[in-house]
Design a protein around this motif. Structure first.
Motif, PDB file in Angstrom:
ATOM      1  N   THR A  73       0.825  -1.208   0.000  1.00 32.33           N
ATOM      2  CA  THR A  73       0.000   0.000   0.000  1.00 32.33           C
ATOM      3  C   THR A  73       0.860   1.258   0.000  1.00 32.33           C
ATOM      4  O   THR A  73       0.663   2.154  -0.811  1.00 32.33           O
TER       5      THR A  73
ATOM      6  N   SER B  39       4.698  -0.861  -8.737  1.00 30.81           N
ATOM      7  CA  SER B  39       4.032  -0.864 -10.038  1.00 30.81           C
ATOM      8  C   SER B  39       5.019  -0.573 -11.162  1.00 30.81           C
ATOM      9  O   SER B  39       5.003  -1.237 -12.209  1.00 30.81           O
TER      10      SER B  39
ATOM     11  N   SER C  53      -1.129  -6.157 -11.191  1.00 30.31           N
ATOM     12  CA  SER C  53      -2.552  -5.791 -11.169  1.00 30.31           C
ATOM     13  C   SER C  53      -2.958  -5.272  -9.798  1.00 30.31           C
ATOM     14  O   SER C  53      -3.658  -4.257  -9.677  1.00 30.31           O
ATOM     15  N   LYS C  54      -2.496  -5.944  -8.764  1.00 28.75           N
ATOM     16  CA  LYS C  54      -2.824  -5.519  -7.401  1.00 28.75           C
ATOM     17  C   LYS C  54      -2.124  -4.216  -7.050  1.00 28.75           C
ATOM     18  O   LYS C  54      -2.738  -3.288  -6.502  1.00 28.75           O
TER      19      LYS C  54
ATOM     20  N   VAL D  22      -0.874  -1.768  -8.979  1.00 31.53           N
ATOM     21  CA  VAL D  22      -1.288  -0.565  -9.705  1.00 31.53           C
ATOM     22  C   VAL D  22      -2.693  -0.135  -9.296  1.00 31.53           C
ATOM     23  O   VAL D  22      -3.011   1.065  -9.293  1.00 31.53           O
ATOM     24  N   TYR D  23      -3.539  -1.088  -8.929  1.00 31.29           N
ATOM     25  CA  TYR D  23      -4.872  -0.732  -8.425  1.00 31.29           C
ATOM     26  C   TYR D  23      -4.748   0.092  -7.144  1.00 31.29           C
ATOM     27  O   TYR D  23      -5.405   1.130  -6.986  1.00 31.29           O
ATOM     28  N   VAL D  24      -3.888  -0.361  -6.236  1.00 33.32           N
ATOM     29  CA  VAL D  24      -3.690   0.355  -4.972  1.00 33.32           C
ATOM     30  C   VAL D  24      -3.043   1.714  -5.227  1.00 33.32           C
ATOM     31  O   VAL D  24      -3.452   2.736  -4.662  1.00 33.32           O
TER      32      VAL D  24
ATOM     33  N   TYR E 287      -3.126   3.567  -7.908  1.00 33.84           N
ATOM     34  CA  TYR E 287      -4.069   4.482  -8.562  1.00 33.84           C
ATOM     35  C   TYR E 287      -5.075   5.029  -7.557  1.00 33.84           C
ATOM     36  O   TYR E 287      -5.371   6.232  -7.553  1.00 33.84           O
ATOM     37  N   ALA E 288      -5.574   4.158  -6.700  1.00 31.73           N
ATOM     38  CA  ALA E 288      -6.575   4.585  -5.720  1.00 31.73           C
ATOM     39  C   ALA E 288      -6.027   5.634  -4.763  1.00 31.73           C
ATOM     40  O   ALA E 288      -6.745   6.545  -4.342  1.00 31.73           O
TER      41      ALA E 288
ATOM     42  N   PHE F  31      -0.036   5.572 -15.489  1.00 30.98           N
ATOM     43  CA  PHE F  31      -1.069   4.616 -15.086  1.00 30.98           C
ATOM     44  C   PHE F  31      -1.752   4.019 -16.315  1.00 30.98           C
ATOM     45  O   PHE F  31      -1.985   2.805 -16.386  1.00 30.98           O
TER      46      PHE F  31
ATOM     47  N   LEU G 165      -1.766   0.009 -17.372  1.00 38.91           N
ATOM     48  CA  LEU G 165      -3.013  -0.731 -17.583  1.00 38.91           C
ATOM     49  C   LEU G 165      -3.078  -1.305 -18.996  1.00 38.91           C
ATOM     50  O   LEU G 165      -3.549  -2.430 -19.198  1.00 38.91           O
TER      51      LEU G 165
END
Length: 232
Positions: A156, A163, A190-191, A193-195, A197-198, A213, A217
């Motif tokens: 996190t 990423s 995948s995990k 870059v999701y975190v 980005y959020a 980003f 993706l």
């Protein structure tokens, strides 16, 4: 010399390396990154003598490896990438300050970030035609990821660095048809870059831009193991 002074010296070496990297001076940047890493690992061993990261294979390999005799030498312009090439993140990390609290964790992460800078210097040179540097870049990316994953809450707090490193790794794996490693790191990416980005998409100080980003993706969508029909 105090802890803050030692960390400051190591950070300045890293930042000087980043400045040389921006000029395309690959060999010189790698040497400065390596000197910075040596200082950080020495400090890590001092503040946490039993720290496994400071004595693991990755750290010892990086300090013993004589990078300046590899083909990654000379100067060159920034790598040229056409619009259809997979996105490779090649911006070095520069330290504006170095935390002195929670020393063991901070030093471990900083080591990972310096190794990441070494990775992109090797990767950039490989993209200019020194293909021997590609294997070196991959080893360095893996070491960088290992450093960071061994810190608390890495997925996190340091998702953007993970990423960037994992994105570059899957590009290398795809181009060299190493599909098992590609599948593994695509899942990790995948995990991450999701975190990232959020938490960071609206942060002006984020390591990754909106364009980065989007490129990551797109890589996740396109850089895949070929289907049986494609292989045939």
């Amino acid at each position: 010399m105090s802890l803050a002074e030692r960390l400051g010296d190591a950070a300045r070496l890293n930042n000087r390396g980043a400045a040389l990297y921006a000029k395309g001076e690959w060999k010189e940047s790698l040497l400065l990154f390596r000197q910075s890493l040596e200082g950080m690992i020495a400090q890590l061993r001092e503040v946490a003598p039993g720290n496994a990261v400071a004595d693991d294979y990755s750290a010892l390999y990086l300090l013993k490896k004589n990078f300046d005799v590899l083909p990654c030498t000379g100067t060159a312009e920034s790598p040229n990438k056409d619009a259809e090439s997979p996105m490779v993140f090649l911006n070095p990390i520069v330290f504006s300050s170095v935390p002195t609290q929670d020393q063991e964790t901070s030093l471990t992460v900083i080591c990972g970030m310096i190794v990441f800078n070494m990775s992109i210097a090797s990767h950039a040179k490989a993209m200019q035609g020194d293909t021997a540097c590609l294997a070196q870049a991959l080893q360095l990316y893996e070491s960088s990821v290992n450093f960071i994953y061994r810190t608390p809450h890495a997925e996190t707090v340091f998702a953007s660095v993970l990423s960037a490193a994992l994105n570059n790794k899957i590009q290398i794996y795809h181009s060299s048809c190493r599909f098992d490693e590609l599948d593994r790191d695509s899942q990790r990416l995948s995990k991450a870059v999701y975190v990232a980005y959020a938490h960071e998409v609206r942060d002006p100080n984020s390591l990754l831009s909106q364009q980065d980003f989007e490129g990551i993706l797109l890589n996740l969508l396109l850089l895949k193991r070929p289907t049986k029909a494609q292989a045939a």
